[in-house]
Design a protein around this motif. Structure first.
Motif, PDB file in Angstrom:
ATOM      1  N   GLU A  10       0.858  -1.190   0.000  1.00  0.00           N
ATOM      2  CA  GLU A  10       0.000   0.000   0.000  1.00  0.00           C
ATOM      3  C   GLU A  10       0.883   1.225   0.000  1.00  0.00           C
ATOM      4  OE1 GLU A  10      -2.497   3.032   0.493  1.00  0.00           O
ATOM      5  OE2 GLU A  10      -1.288   2.639   2.262  1.00  0.00           O
ATOM      6  N   ILE A  11       0.835   2.004  -1.058  1.00  0.00           N
ATOM      7  CA  ILE A  11       1.831   3.034  -1.313  1.00  0.00           C
ATOM      8  C   ILE A  11       1.775   4.205  -0.336  1.00  0.00           C
ATOM      9  CG2 ILE A  11       0.451   4.260  -3.038  1.00  0.00           C
ATOM     10  CD1 ILE A  11       4.205   3.636  -3.173  1.00  0.00           C
ATOM     11  N   THR A  12       0.596   4.631   0.087  1.00  0.00           N
ATOM     12  CA  THR A  12       0.508   5.808   0.953  1.00  0.00           C
ATOM     13  C   THR A  12       1.141   5.550   2.314  1.00  0.00           C
ATOM     14  OG1 THR A  12      -1.533   6.429  -0.152  1.00  0.00           O
ATOM     15  CG2 THR A  12      -1.066   7.501   1.940  1.00  0.00           C
ATOM     16  N   THR A  13       0.712   4.494   2.975  1.00  0.00           N
ATOM     17  CA  THR A  13       1.285   4.141   4.276  1.00  0.00           C
ATOM     18  C   THR A  13       2.740   3.740   4.123  1.00  0.00           C
ATOM     19  OG1 THR A  13      -0.884   3.363   4.975  1.00  0.00           O
ATOM     20  CG2 THR A  13       0.994   2.666   6.301  1.00  0.00           C
ATOM     21  N   GLY A  14       3.052   3.052   3.040  1.00  0.00           N
ATOM     22  CA  GLY A  14       4.434   2.622   2.809  1.00  0.00           C
ATOM     23  C   GLY A  14       5.384   3.800   2.680  1.00  0.00           C
ATOM     24  N   PHE A  30       9.000   2.914  -5.197  1.00  0.00           N
ATOM     25  CA  PHE A  30       7.697   2.415  -4.774  1.00  0.00           C
ATOM     26  C   PHE A  30       6.555   3.275  -5.305  1.00  0.00           C
ATOM     27  CE2 PHE A  30      10.381   0.222  -1.666  1.00  0.00           C
ATOM     28  CZ  PHE A  30       9.929  -1.063  -1.868  1.00  0.00           C
ATOM     29  N   ILE A  31       6.785   4.562  -5.463  1.00  0.00           N
ATOM     30  CA  ILE A  31       5.755   5.412  -6.071  1.00  0.00           C
ATOM     31  C   ILE A  31       5.569   5.022  -7.535  1.00  0.00           C
ATOM     32  CG2 ILE A  31       5.200   7.780  -6.770  1.00  0.00           C
ATOM     33  CD1 ILE A  31       6.524   8.684  -4.151  1.00  0.00           C
ATOM     34  N   GLY A  32       6.670   4.774  -8.251  1.00  0.00           N
ATOM     35  CA  GLY A  32       6.575   4.328  -9.638  1.00  0.00           C
ATOM     36  C   GLY A  32       5.937   2.959  -9.763  1.00  0.00           C
ATOM     37  N   PHE A  33       6.235   2.079  -8.827  1.00  0.00           N
ATOM     38  CA  PHE A  33       5.667   0.724  -8.810  1.00  0.00           C
ATOM     39  C   PHE A  33       4.174   0.777  -8.530  1.00  0.00           C
ATOM     40  CE2 PHE A  33       4.684  -3.083  -6.197  1.00  0.00           C
ATOM     41  CZ  PHE A  33       4.786  -4.038  -7.184  1.00  0.00           C
ATOM     42  N   SER A  67      -1.954  -2.994  -3.889  1.00  0.00           N
ATOM     43  CA  SER A  67      -3.367  -2.622  -3.748  1.00  0.00           C
ATOM     44  C   SER A  67      -3.838  -1.824  -4.965  1.00  0.00           C
ATOM     45  CB  SER A  67      -3.598  -1.836  -2.458  1.00  0.00           C
ATOM     46  OG  SER A  67      -2.920  -0.607  -2.493  1.00  0.00           O
ATOM     47  N   VAL A  68      -2.972  -0.966  -5.495  1.00  0.00           N
ATOM     48  CA  VAL A  68      -3.315  -0.217  -6.714  1.00  0.00           C
ATOM     49  C   VAL A  68      -3.423  -1.174  -7.890  1.00  0.00           C
ATOM     50  CG1 VAL A  68      -2.512   1.549  -8.340  1.00  0.00           C
ATOM     51  CG2 VAL A  68      -2.294   1.923  -5.876  1.00  0.00           C
ATOM     52  N   HIS A  69      -2.532  -2.143  -7.958  1.00  0.00           N
ATOM     53  CA  HIS A  69      -2.600  -3.121  -9.051  1.00  0.00           C
ATOM     54  C   HIS A  69      -3.922  -3.876  -9.000  1.00  0.00           C
ATOM     55  CE1 HIS A  69       2.092  -3.292  -9.191  1.00  0.00           C
ATOM     56  NE2 HIS A  69       1.604  -2.096  -9.413  1.00  0.00           N
ATOM     57  N   GLY A  70      -4.345  -4.264  -7.790  1.00  0.00           N
ATOM     58  CA  GLY A  70      -5.630  -4.948  -7.646  1.00  0.00           C
ATOM     59  C   GLY A  70      -6.791  -4.074  -8.100  1.00  0.00           C
ATOM     60  N   GLN A  71      -6.737  -2.783  -7.786  1.00  0.00           N
ATOM     61  CA  GLN A  71      -7.784  -1.867  -8.228  1.00  0.00           C
ATOM     62  C   GLN A  71      -7.791  -1.737  -9.751  1.00  0.00           C
ATOM     63  OE1 GLN A  71      -7.268   1.855  -6.129  1.00  0.00           O
ATOM     64  NE2 GLN A  71      -7.042   0.795  -4.180  1.00  0.00           N
ATOM     65  N   ILE A  72      -6.613  -1.700 -10.341  1.00  0.00           N
ATOM     66  CA  ILE A  72      -6.522  -1.614 -11.803  1.00  0.00           C
ATOM     67  C   ILE A  72      -7.106  -2.860 -12.441  1.00  0.00           C
ATOM     68  CG2 ILE A  72      -4.908  -1.588 -13.751  1.00  0.00           C
ATOM     69  CD1 ILE A  72      -3.111   0.237 -11.989  1.00  0.00           C
ATOM     70  N   PHE A  73      -6.738  -4.033 -11.928  1.00  0.00           N
ATOM     71  CA  PHE A  73      -7.265  -5.283 -12.483  1.00  0.00           C
ATOM     72  C   PHE A  73      -8.785  -5.354 -12.327  1.00  0.00           C
ATOM     73  CE2 PHE A  73      -2.923  -7.321 -11.514  1.00  0.00           C
ATOM     74  CZ  PHE A  73      -2.444  -6.951 -12.745  1.00  0.00           C
ATOM     75  N   ALA A  74      -9.295  -4.890 -11.195  1.00  0.00           N
ATOM     76  CA  ALA A  74     -10.741  -4.907 -10.973  1.00  0.00           C
ATOM     77  C   ALA A  74     -11.446  -3.956 -11.934  1.00  0.00           C
ATOM     78  CB  ALA A  74     -11.057  -4.537  -9.534  1.00  0.00           C
ATOM     79  N   GLY A  75     -10.828  -2.826 -12.238  1.00  0.00           N
ATOM     80  CA  GLY A  75     -11.442  -1.841 -13.121  1.00  0.00           C
ATOM     81  C   GLY A  75     -11.349  -2.178 -14.592  1.00  0.00           C
ATOM     82  N   MET A  76     -10.462  -3.110 -14.958  1.00  0.00           N
ATOM     83  CA  MET A  76     -10.291  -3.450 -16.370  1.00  0.00           C
ATOM     84  C   MET A  76     -11.426  -4.291 -16.909  1.00  0.00           C
ATOM     85  SD  MET A  76      -6.274  -3.930 -17.181  1.00  0.00           S
ATOM     86  CE  MET A  76      -5.878  -5.123 -15.952  1.00  0.00           C
TER      87      MET A  76
END
Length: 129
Positions: free
Chosen positions: A15-19, A35-38, A42-51
């Motif tokens: 999780e990028i914000t807390t990380g 890590f910001i570029g990565f 959790s963001v990857h999961g959101q992207i996959f869910a939105g695709m």
């Protein structure tokens, strides 16, 4: 300690914000840039869910996100060699934020006009469909 370092790095990978908040201070800025570029899992999961039904090779996507993180870290490292910084990063978590008076009447009017132009262009595209 090694356990704290592992926790910090895993937190940033998940999780990028807390990380990033955990990484600020003891870690170099280019490490945080990775890590910001990565983007975090959790963001990857959101992207996959939105695709939805869009066919995407998830392994290739993940590889490209790692490469994006590496590019962000390398660019940050190079920029820090050109523009060295002398103050801590993310110091706004310790110091109250101050705001300048950047909202002039002209800037506010320009923002409203540009917002109307954007809204009009979106409306026109929807009418064409």
């Amino acid at each position: 300690s090694p356990d704290a370092a592992v926790t910090d790095l895993l937190s940033a990978a998940i999780e990028i914000t807390t990380g990033c908040q955990r990484l600020c201070g003891p870690y170099p800025l280019y490490g945080i840039a990775f890590f910001i570029g990565f983007g975090g899992l959790s963001v990857h999961g959101q992207i996959f869910a939105g695709m939805g039904e869009i066919p995407v090779n998830k392994a290739l996507f993940f590889l490209f996100r790692i490469i994006q993180g590496i590019i962000a870290a390398v660019c940050t490292y190079i920029l820090l060699m050109v523009f060295p910084i002398q103050q801590s990063v993310f110091n706004s978590t310790d110091v109250p934020m101050t705001f300048g008076t950047y909202a002039t009447p002209v800037a506010s009017a320009a923002l409203v006009i540009l917002s109307l132009c954007f809204t009009g262009s979106v409306h026109q595209k929807q009418l064409r469909r």
